[in-house]
Design a protein around this motif. Structure first.
Motif, PDB file in Angstrom:
ATOM      1  N   VAL A   1       0.842  -1.198   0.000  1.00 27.32           N
ATOM      2  CA  VAL A   1       0.000   0.000   0.000  1.00 27.32           C
ATOM      3  C   VAL A   1       0.879   1.250   0.000  1.00 27.32           C
ATOM      4  O   VAL A   1       0.658   2.176  -0.785  1.00 27.32           O
ATOM      5  CB  VAL A   1      -0.949   0.000   1.210  1.00 27.32           C
ATOM      6  N   VAL A   2       1.909   1.249   0.849  1.00 31.41           N
ATOM      7  CA  VAL A   2       2.826   2.392   0.874  1.00 31.41           C
ATOM      8  C   VAL A   2       3.448   2.581  -0.509  1.00 31.41           C
ATOM      9  O   VAL A   2       3.489   3.688  -1.047  1.00 31.41           O
ATOM     10  CB  VAL A   2       3.930   2.176   1.930  1.00 31.41           C
ATOM     11  N   ASN A   3       3.885   1.482  -1.120  1.00 32.35           N
ATOM     12  CA  ASN A   3       4.531   1.592  -2.426  1.00 32.35           C
ATOM     13  C   ASN A   3       3.588   1.994  -3.544  1.00 32.35           C
ATOM     14  O   ASN A   3       4.033   2.422  -4.597  1.00 32.35           O
ATOM     15  CB  ASN A   3       5.235   0.280  -2.778  1.00 32.35           C
ATOM     16  N   SER A   4       2.284   1.840  -3.326  1.00 31.67           N
ATOM     17  CA  SER A   4       1.361   2.270  -4.369  1.00 31.67           C
ATOM     18  C   SER A   4       1.375   3.797  -4.478  1.00 31.67           C
ATOM     19  O   SER A   4       0.912   4.351  -5.460  1.00 31.67           O
ATOM     20  CB  SER A   4      -0.049   1.743  -4.089  1.00 31.67           C
ATOM     21  N   PHE A   5       1.917   4.480  -3.468  1.00 31.25           N
ATOM     22  CA  PHE A   5       2.038   5.945  -3.510  1.00 31.25           C
ATOM     23  C   PHE A   5       3.472   6.386  -3.756  1.00 31.25           C
ATOM     24  O   PHE A   5       3.784   7.563  -3.703  1.00 31.25           O
ATOM     25  CB  PHE A   5       1.570   6.562  -2.189  1.00 31.25           C
TER      26      PHE A   5
ATOM     27  N   GLU B   1      13.245   2.247  -2.091  1.00 30.36           N
ATOM     28  CA  GLU B   1      13.300   3.350  -1.143  1.00 30.36           C
ATOM     29  C   GLU B   1      12.198   4.332  -1.487  1.00 30.36           C
ATOM     30  O   GLU B   1      11.643   4.324  -2.584  1.00 30.36           O
ATOM     31  CB  GLU B   1      14.668   4.021  -1.179  1.00 30.36           C
ATOM     32  N   TRP B   2      11.899   5.180  -0.509  1.00 29.84           N
ATOM     33  CA  TRP B   2      10.836   6.159  -0.696  1.00 29.84           C
ATOM     34  C   TRP B   2      11.380   7.320  -1.500  1.00 29.84           C
ATOM     35  O   TRP B   2      12.308   7.996  -1.082  1.00 29.84           O
ATOM     36  CB  TRP B   2      10.343   6.624   0.683  1.00 29.84           C
ATOM     37  N   GLN B   3      10.805   7.542  -2.686  1.00 27.44           N
ATOM     38  CA  GLN B   3      11.303   8.633  -3.518  1.00 27.44           C
ATOM     39  C   GLN B   3      10.297   9.761  -3.656  1.00 27.44           C
ATOM     40  O   GLN B   3      10.432  10.607  -4.525  1.00 27.44           O
ATOM     41  CB  GLN B   3      11.695   8.114  -4.908  1.00 27.44           C
ATOM     42  N   GLY B   4       9.274   9.734  -2.818  1.00 28.72           N
ATOM     43  CA  GLY B   4       8.287  10.810  -2.886  1.00 28.72           C
ATOM     44  C   GLY B   4       6.886  10.298  -3.146  1.00 28.72           C
ATOM     45  O   GLY B   4       6.703   9.187  -3.643  1.00 28.72           O
ATOM     46  N   PHE B   5       5.916  11.133  -2.815  1.00 32.66           N
ATOM     47  CA  PHE B   5       4.515  10.750  -2.921  1.00 32.66           C
ATOM     48  C   PHE B   5       3.975  11.022  -4.327  1.00 32.66           C
ATOM     49  O   PHE B   5       4.270  12.044  -4.929  1.00 32.66           O
ATOM     50  CB  PHE B   5       3.707  11.552  -1.895  1.00 32.66           C
ATOM     51  N   THR B   6       3.192  10.086  -4.841  1.00 28.10           N
ATOM     52  CA  THR B   6       2.587  10.307  -6.149  1.00 28.10           C
ATOM     53  C   THR B   6       1.273   9.554  -6.258  1.00 28.10           C
ATOM     54  O   THR B   6       1.056   8.547  -5.575  1.00 28.10           O
ATOM     55  CB  THR B   6       3.510   9.833  -7.282  1.00 28.10           C
TER      56      THR B   6
ATOM     57  N   ALA C   1      17.051  -1.801 -14.394  1.00 26.00           N
ATOM     58  CA  ALA C   1      17.787  -1.596 -13.151  1.00 26.00           C
ATOM     59  C   ALA C   1      18.514  -0.257 -13.186  1.00 26.00           C
ATOM     60  O   ALA C   1      18.530   0.490 -12.207  1.00 26.00           O
ATOM     61  CB  ALA C   1      18.780  -2.732 -12.931  1.00 26.00           C
ATOM     62  N   GLN C   2      19.083   0.061 -14.349  1.00 22.96           N
ATOM     63  CA  GLN C   2      19.828   1.316 -14.471  1.00 22.96           C
ATOM     64  C   GLN C   2      18.934   2.536 -14.313  1.00 22.96           C
ATOM     65  O   GLN C   2      19.348   3.567 -13.781  1.00 22.96           O
ATOM     66  CB  GLN C   2      20.548   1.383 -15.818  1.00 22.96           C
ATOM     67  N   ASP C   3      17.700   2.418 -14.787  1.00 21.56           N
ATOM     68  CA  ASP C   3      16.770   3.539 -14.627  1.00 21.56           C
ATOM     69  C   ASP C   3      16.580   3.876 -13.154  1.00 21.56           C
ATOM     70  O   ASP C   3      16.335   5.020 -12.783  1.00 21.56           O
ATOM     71  CB  ASP C   3      15.405   3.202 -15.246  1.00 21.56           C
ATOM     72  N   GLU C   4      16.677   2.845 -12.308  1.00 17.72           N
ATOM     73  CA  GLU C   4      16.457   3.048 -10.880  1.00 17.72           C
ATOM     74  C   GLU C   4      17.779   3.331 -10.156  1.00 17.72           C
ATOM     75  O   GLU C   4      17.820   4.129  -9.236  1.00 17.72           O
ATOM     76  CB  GLU C   4      15.797   1.778 -10.305  1.00 17.72           C
ATOM     77  N   ASN C   5      18.824   2.638 -10.570  1.00 17.26           N
ATOM     78  CA  ASN C   5      20.116   2.784  -9.914  1.00 17.26           C
ATOM     79  C   ASN C   5      21.243   2.740 -10.950  1.00 17.26           C
ATOM     80  O   ASN C   5      21.647   1.673 -11.400  1.00 17.26           O
ATOM     81  CB  ASN C   5      20.288   1.655  -8.885  1.00 17.26           C
ATOM     82  N   PRO C   6      21.772   3.909 -11.329  1.00 18.26           N
ATOM     83  CA  PRO C   6      22.770   3.978 -12.411  1.00 18.26           C
ATOM     84  C   PRO C   6      24.077   3.267 -12.070  1.00 18.26           C
ATOM     85  O   PRO C   6      24.899   3.062 -12.961  1.00 18.26           O
ATOM     86  CB  PRO C   6      23.017   5.482 -12.581  1.00 18.26           C
TER      87      PRO C   6
END
Lengths: 255, 297, 343
Positions: free
Chosen positions: A25-29, A37-42, C231-236
Motif C-alpha cells: 500500500v505504501v509503495n502504491s504511492f 526506497e521512498w522517492q516521494g509521494f505520487t 535496473a539502471q533507470d532506478e540505480n545507475p
C-alpha cells in the motif's frame, strides 16, 4: 496477565499477516517503480491503473470467476461431503480418493489434464472452461472442511428427524445446513482465495477472450511488474475493510 | 400425475440420488478420466515431436528410482512437514481465541485474516523480500538498534522458505480449526473443571479430541498442497534446491518428457495416498476418535 | 469498463457468438507492446485486437501444441521455439509480399539459422544475457568474462538466471563450445565446470533478475539486457557487461500459428508493428533492442548511445542465438537437476 498475553499473540499474528500488504500500500504511492526506497509521494500509479482498461478488466474478471467458482464449489462440495458422510453408494471410496488426487496433483498436471479434457469435450476455452476448472480444484478444500464439521455432530439428531418422517432434502435444509454453516463459510473463503490466485491452471484453460489478473501479473515480469498492481492491492484492501466496517455496524444494530 | 407413477419416479429422482449422481459425475468426468489419461501417458514412450507415443514401456517408472529423486522427495516432505507443524502451533491457539469471541467479532477477524491473501501472491512475495532482504525492514531495524553490526542473511535461506510457506498456508489451517472449536461444549469443560481436572487434563482429554477432526482437516489442506508447491521456495529460497513441483513442471514444460512427468506425478500421489492410509490405520487402532472417516477417505 | 460491460462479455464468451467485426487474436507477454499501440492499430485499420498473455514460452508452446495450432492469430515465441514449432507444423508461412515495412528491419538479425529466409518468423524485439555489476561495490573493469564469475572470492555472492540453457551457455562459451552444443562430451565438460561455480551462487532468479541487484542482495552475476536497462533507470551504479567469450542472444519474433483464423489481419498487425514510428516507441518504452534499422535513427540520443540497447557490431558477432537442441535437452536437464541437488 493471560489476557494480555492472548491479545498480544493475536495482534502479532495480524501484524505479521498485514506487514507485506502495508508495504504494498505504501509503495502504491511511491514515485519509485520498484519500491526499494521512498522517492516521494505520487498518485500517478492510480491514474495509470484507471486508464489501463485491460488490467482493470482482468481484475474484474478475476473477482467474477473467484466469486462464482467459490459459490459453486461450496454448493457442490457441501453436497459431496454430505454424500460421503451419510450415504452408501458404489464407488464411494473412489470418489473420496479422487478428491485427494485433486489436492495432491501438481498444478501443471491438473492444468494439462483439464486442457486435454476440454479439447476432447469441445468446450471452447474461456469463461466456462476456467469456471469448471476452478470449481474442480476448489472442491476438495470445501469437502474436507465441511466433512470435518459433519463428523462432529450428533447422529441421533438426524435419526430422530428421520423417524419423524422428514425427507432427505428437508433434513439437509433444516438440520444439517445450519449446523455446518460455519464450515461452509470457511470453505467459501478458502475457495475464493485459491481461485483468485491461481496462475498455472488458469493459463492453460483460459482462452483469448477472457483474461484474469494472476496471469497478467505473472506475465508482466518480462517488462517489470508495474506498481499498478500495488494499487489494485490497496483498492482491494480498502474495499474489504469498508465492507467489514459496514456489515459490522449493520449487524450490531440488529442485535 | 397418478400417485403410482409418482411413487415409481420418486426413488429415481430423490435428493439422495441427485447428490450421489452429481458427485460421481463431476469427479468422474473432470478428475478420474483425466487422471487415467495421466496414468496411461506414464507408460508410453517419450517423443520430442509428439510428446508421447506407443509402444508401452516402463522406462519412465524405472527412472524414478534415481537416488536424486528420492532425496528431492525427502526434502519436499521435510519442508511440508515443518510448515504444517508451525502452522498448527500458530494456528491452533489463534483459532481457539477467535472461536471464543462473540459471533460478530469472530466473523470480522476471520474475514480480516483472509483479506491479505486476496492480493496477488507474486507481489506479496516481493513484499516479503523487501522485509527480509539485506537492506530490508528487519535488517534495517536490527542494524539500527545496534543488535548486529552487519545485515543478517535472511533472504535466500531455508528460513525464508519456511517463513513464506507458513505465511501462505496459515489461513488454511485456521479456517477449518475455528469451525471445529464451534462445537466444543462449554458445559463439558466446566464439568471437568468442577471435577478437579487441571488445565492440561482438560485440554488433553476433552478439548483436543473434540477438535481433532478440525486438526486433521487443517493439516491435510496445508500439508498436501505444500508438497507440490515450489513457487514460494524458488522466490524466497533462491531456487537453490529442487522440489517435487520443480521437477514435474520442468519435465512437462522444459524437457517435454511427458511420460516421465506423468510417472512422477502418479508416483507422488501413490506414495502420499499410502502414507495417509497408514496414518488413518494407525489412528483407528489407537483411538476411534478423530480419523477423517471410518471407511472411504 | 462497467459492470454491465462485464456481464455482456460474460455472455459473449459464454455463447460463442462470433464477433461481427474484423479482429486479430494476439498471444504475447503482458505490456510487451508500447502503450496505446493496440488502440492506434484499431483506429488505423478497423481491426479489433484481442490481447491474451502468457507467462512463459513453454506454456504458450504446450497450449498451441495441444490445440493443434488453433486459437490465436499471432504468437511471440523466442528463437529456439521458432525452429521447433515450424518443424512440428505449428506455424503458418508468412507472406512477405504483404509486409511493406519489412525493409525496415536490419539485415544482421534476419535470415539466421533457426529460420532461414524468415519464412516463419519476423523479429520483434531482441536482447542479450550478460553480466551485471554494482559499480559501487565491485570495480566493473575487473569483470570482463564469464570466467571471472568462477573466482572463489565470490563464494555465496552471485546471481544466476534460473534457466538451464542460459547457465550452460556460460560454461559452454567459457570452454569455447557452441551454446547449442548437442555433443555429450562438451555438455559434460560444461557440467563439470558449473559444479565448480555452484558454491559461488547466492540465488537463482527466474522472474526478475534486476531485483536482487536493486535490493542490494547481490552485486554480481548474470542478467538480461532489458532487466539491466530497467535496473539502471532506478540505480545507475548497476553496469552491464558483455562477456568477452560471447553473450547469449535471443529474439522474440512474431509468428502466425498454423490454425490462425484471421490470416490477413495477422499480416496487417505484424506490418504495423514494424513501422519505424511504432518500433521507436517500443524501444523507448520497453528497454529491449529493436531489429528495426529505421527506428534506430528516430530514437532519442540517450537510447541510441546506450550499448545495452544497441550493442556494438563486434559484440553481436561474438554472441550466439539459442536454438532448439532436440533430444540433448534431456541431458542438459539431467545435469541441471544434479547441479541443483548439489551433485
Amino acid at each position: 496477565m493471560m489476557k494480555v498475553f492472548k491479545w498480544s499473540f493475536v495482534v502479532a499474528i495480524f501484524a505479521w499477516l498485514y506487514l507485506p500488504i502495508a508495504i504494498l500500500v505504501v509503495n502504491s504511492f511511491n514515485v519509485s517503480k520498484y519500491g526499494y526506497e521512498w522517492q516521494g509521494f505520487t498518485l500517478k500509479w492510480y491514474e495509470k491503473l484507471f486508464h489501463n482498461e485491460q488490467l482493470m478488466q482482468a481484475f474484474l474478471n478475476s473477482l467474477l470467476i473467484a466469486a462464482l467458482a467459490a459459490t459453486f464449489a461450496t454448493v457442490l462440495g457441501t453436497l459431496m461431503a454430505l454424500a460421503i458422510h451419510r450415504y452408501r453408494f458404489p464407488m464411494k471410496a473412489a470418489a473420496s480418493g479422487m478428491l485427494f488426487v485433486v489436492m495432491m496433483s501438481p498444478d501443471i498436471v491438473l492444468a494439462i489434464t483439464f486442457l486435454v479434457i476440454f479439447i476432447a469435450l469441445g468446450v471452447e476455452l474461456g469463461f466456462w472452461s476456467l469456471l469448471i476448472a476452478h470449481i474442480t480444484f476448489c472442491l476438495p478444500f470445501v469437502v474436507i472442511t465441511v466433512y470435518a464439521q459433519l463428523k462432529g455432530f450428533d447422529r441421533y439428531l438426524l435419526e430422530a428427524a428421520q423417524d419423524l418422517g422428514a425427507g432427505e432434502s428437508r433434513i439437509f435444509r433444516l438440520i444439517i445446513l445450519p449446523l455446518v454453516f460455519p464450515a461452509i463459510i470457511a470453505g467459501w473463503l478458502l475457495s475464493f482465495t485459491l481461485s483468485l490466485d491461481d496462475v498455472i491452471i488458469s493459463s492453460f484453460v483460459t482462452g483469448p477472450g477472457f483474461e484474469i489478473l494472476p496471469i497478467r501479473v505473472f506475465s508482466m515480469v518480462k517488462v517489470g511488474v508495474s506498481p499498478e498492481v500495488n494499487v489494485l492491492a490497496a483498492l482491494l484492501l480498502s474495499i474489504s475493510l469498508l465492507l467489514v466496517t459496514f456489515s459490522t455496524l449493520l449487524l450490531r444494530r440488529k442485535y | 400425475m397418478p400417485p403410482q407413477v409418482k411413487n415409481l419416479i420418486k426413488p429415481l429422482f430423490s435428493f439422495r440420488r441427485g447428490v450421489i449422481f452429481l458427485t460421481l459425475f463431476w469427479l468422474g468426468l473432470f478428475v478420474l478420466v483425466p487422471h487415467v489419461l495421466v496414468l496411461v501417458t506414464s507408460v508410453l514412450t517419450p517423443d520430442p515431436q509428439h510428446l508421447a507415443v506407443w509402444p508401452v514401456t516402463l522406462d519412465s517408472w524405472a527412472r524414478l528410482f534415481d537416488p536424486l529423486y528420492v532425496e528431492v522427495f525427502w526434502h519436499s516432505l521435510w519442508l511440508s512437514a515443518v510448515t504444517t507443524v508451525i502452522c498448527l502451533l500458530l494456528g491452533y491457539p489463534f483459532a481457539w481465541i477467535l472461536a471464543k469471541l462473540p459471533g460478530v467479532w469472530r466473523g470480522v477477524l476471520l474475514f480480516l485474516m483472509i483479506v491479505p491473501f486476496w492480493t496477488n501472491s507474486l507481489i506479496r512475495t516481493y513484499a516479503i523480500k523487501l522485509i527480509l532482504g539485506n537492506k530490508g525492514l528487519v535488517n534495517t531495524l536490527l542494524v539500527g538498534a545496534g543488535i548486529t553490526d552487519k545485515p543478517v542473511e535472511l533472504l535466500y535461506t531455508p528460513f525464508a522458505v519456511i517463513f513464506g510457506l507458513v505465511y501462505v498456508l496459515l489461513p488454511f489451517m485456521v479456517l477449518p480449526l475455528v469451525s471445529s472449536f464451534d462445537k466444543l461444549d462449554r458445559n463439558l469443560i466446566e464439568a471437568a473443571h468442577d471435577l478437579g481436572a487441571g488445565w492440561w487434563q482438560r485440554f488433553r482429554h476433552i478439548i483436543l479430541p473434540l477438535t481433532m477432526p478440525g486438526v486433521v482437516a487443517g493439516c491435510l489442506i496445508v500439508f498436501l498442497p505444500a508438497m507440490g508447491m515450489f513457487y514460494v521456495a524458488d522466490l524466497l529460497g533462491g531456487a537453490k534446491n529442487l522440489l517435487l513441483g520443480n521437477i514435474i513442471k520442468n519435465q512437462f514444460l522444459v524437457v517435454r518428457d511427458w511420460p516421465f512427468g506423468a510417472a512422477f506425478s502418479v508416483a507422488l500421489i501413490g506414495i502420499m495416498a499410502a502414507l495417509m492410509w497408514l496414518y488413518f490405520l494407525a489412528n483407528q487402532r489407537i483411538n476411534r476418535q478423530g480419523g477423517l472417516d471410518d471407511e472411504g477417505i | 469498463m462497467k459492470i454491465s460491460s462485464l456481464i455482456v462479455t460474460l455472455f459473449l464468451t459464454a455463447s460463442t457468438v462470433l464477433y461481427a467485426g474484423e479482429k486479430v487474436v494476439v498471444y504475447n507477454w503482458a505490456e510487451y507492446i508500447p502503450e496505446g499501440a493496440l488502440e492506434a492499430f484499431t483506429k488505423e485499420t478497423g481491426i479489433e485486437v484481442e490481447y491474451s498473455t502468457f507467462d512463459n514460452n513453454e506454456t504458450m508452446y504446450s497450449k498451441l501444441k495441444l490445440q493443434k495450432g488453433k486459437g490465436y492469430d499471432i504468437v511471440v515465441p523466442s528463437t529456439y521455439l521458432v525452429s521447433k514449432m515450424r518443424d512440428e507444423g505449428l506455424l503458418h508461412e508468412i507472406d512477405h509480399s504483404k509486409l511493406k515495412n519489412l525493409s525496415n528491419l536490419s539485415i544482421s538479425l534476419m535470415n539466421k539459422e533457426y529460420d532461414p529466409g524468415n519464412k516463419y518468423s519476423i523479429p520483434y524485439l531482441w536482447g542479450s544475457t550478460g553480466i551485471a555489476v554494482n559499480s559501487k561495490e565491485i570495480d566493473p573493469a575487473s569483470i570482463t568474462a564469464w570466467a571471472d564469475l568462477w573466482d572463489p572470492k565470490w563464494e555465496g555472492k552471485l546471481l544466476l538466471v534460473d534457466d538451464v540453457r542460459e547457465a550452460f551457455h556460460m560454461a559452454l562459451k567459457k570452454n569455447g563450445f557452441s551454446t547449442n552444443s548437442t555433443n555429450p562430451d562438451e555438455i559434460k565438460t560444461a557440467y563439470e565446470d558449473l559444479q565448480k561455480l555452484m558454491p559461488n551462487v547466492r540465488v537463482f532468479n527466474a522472474d526478475a533478475p534486476r531485483e536482487p541487484y536493486l535490493a542490494g542482495d547481490v552485486n554480481l552475476g548474470m542478467i538480461w539486457s532489458g532487466e539491466a536497462k530497467m535496473a539502471q533507470d532506478e540505480n545507475p551504479d548497476i553496469k552491464y557487461i558483455f562477456p568477452k567469450e560471447g553473450a547469449g542472444f535471443w529474439i522474440d519474433s512474431f509468428a502466425i500459428p498454423s490454425g490462425a483464423e484471421n490470416l490477413e489481419n495477422a499480416h496487417k498487425f505484424i506490418d504495423y508493428m514494424m513501422s519505424a514510428e511504432v518500433a521507436k516507441q517500443t524501444v523507448e518504452e520497453l528497454g529491449y533492442s529493436t531489429p528495426n534499422g529505421e527506428a534506430r535513427d528516430l530514437v532519442n540520443e540517450e537510447t541510441r548511445h546506450n550499448p545495452v540497447i544497441f550493442p556494438p557490431a563486434e559484440v553481436i558477432d561474438k554472441g550466439e542465438f539459442q536454438k532448439d537442441v532436440g533430444d540433448a535437452m534431456q541431458l542438459y536437464n539431467e545435469y541441471w537437476e544434479k547441479l541443483k541437488a548439489g551433485k
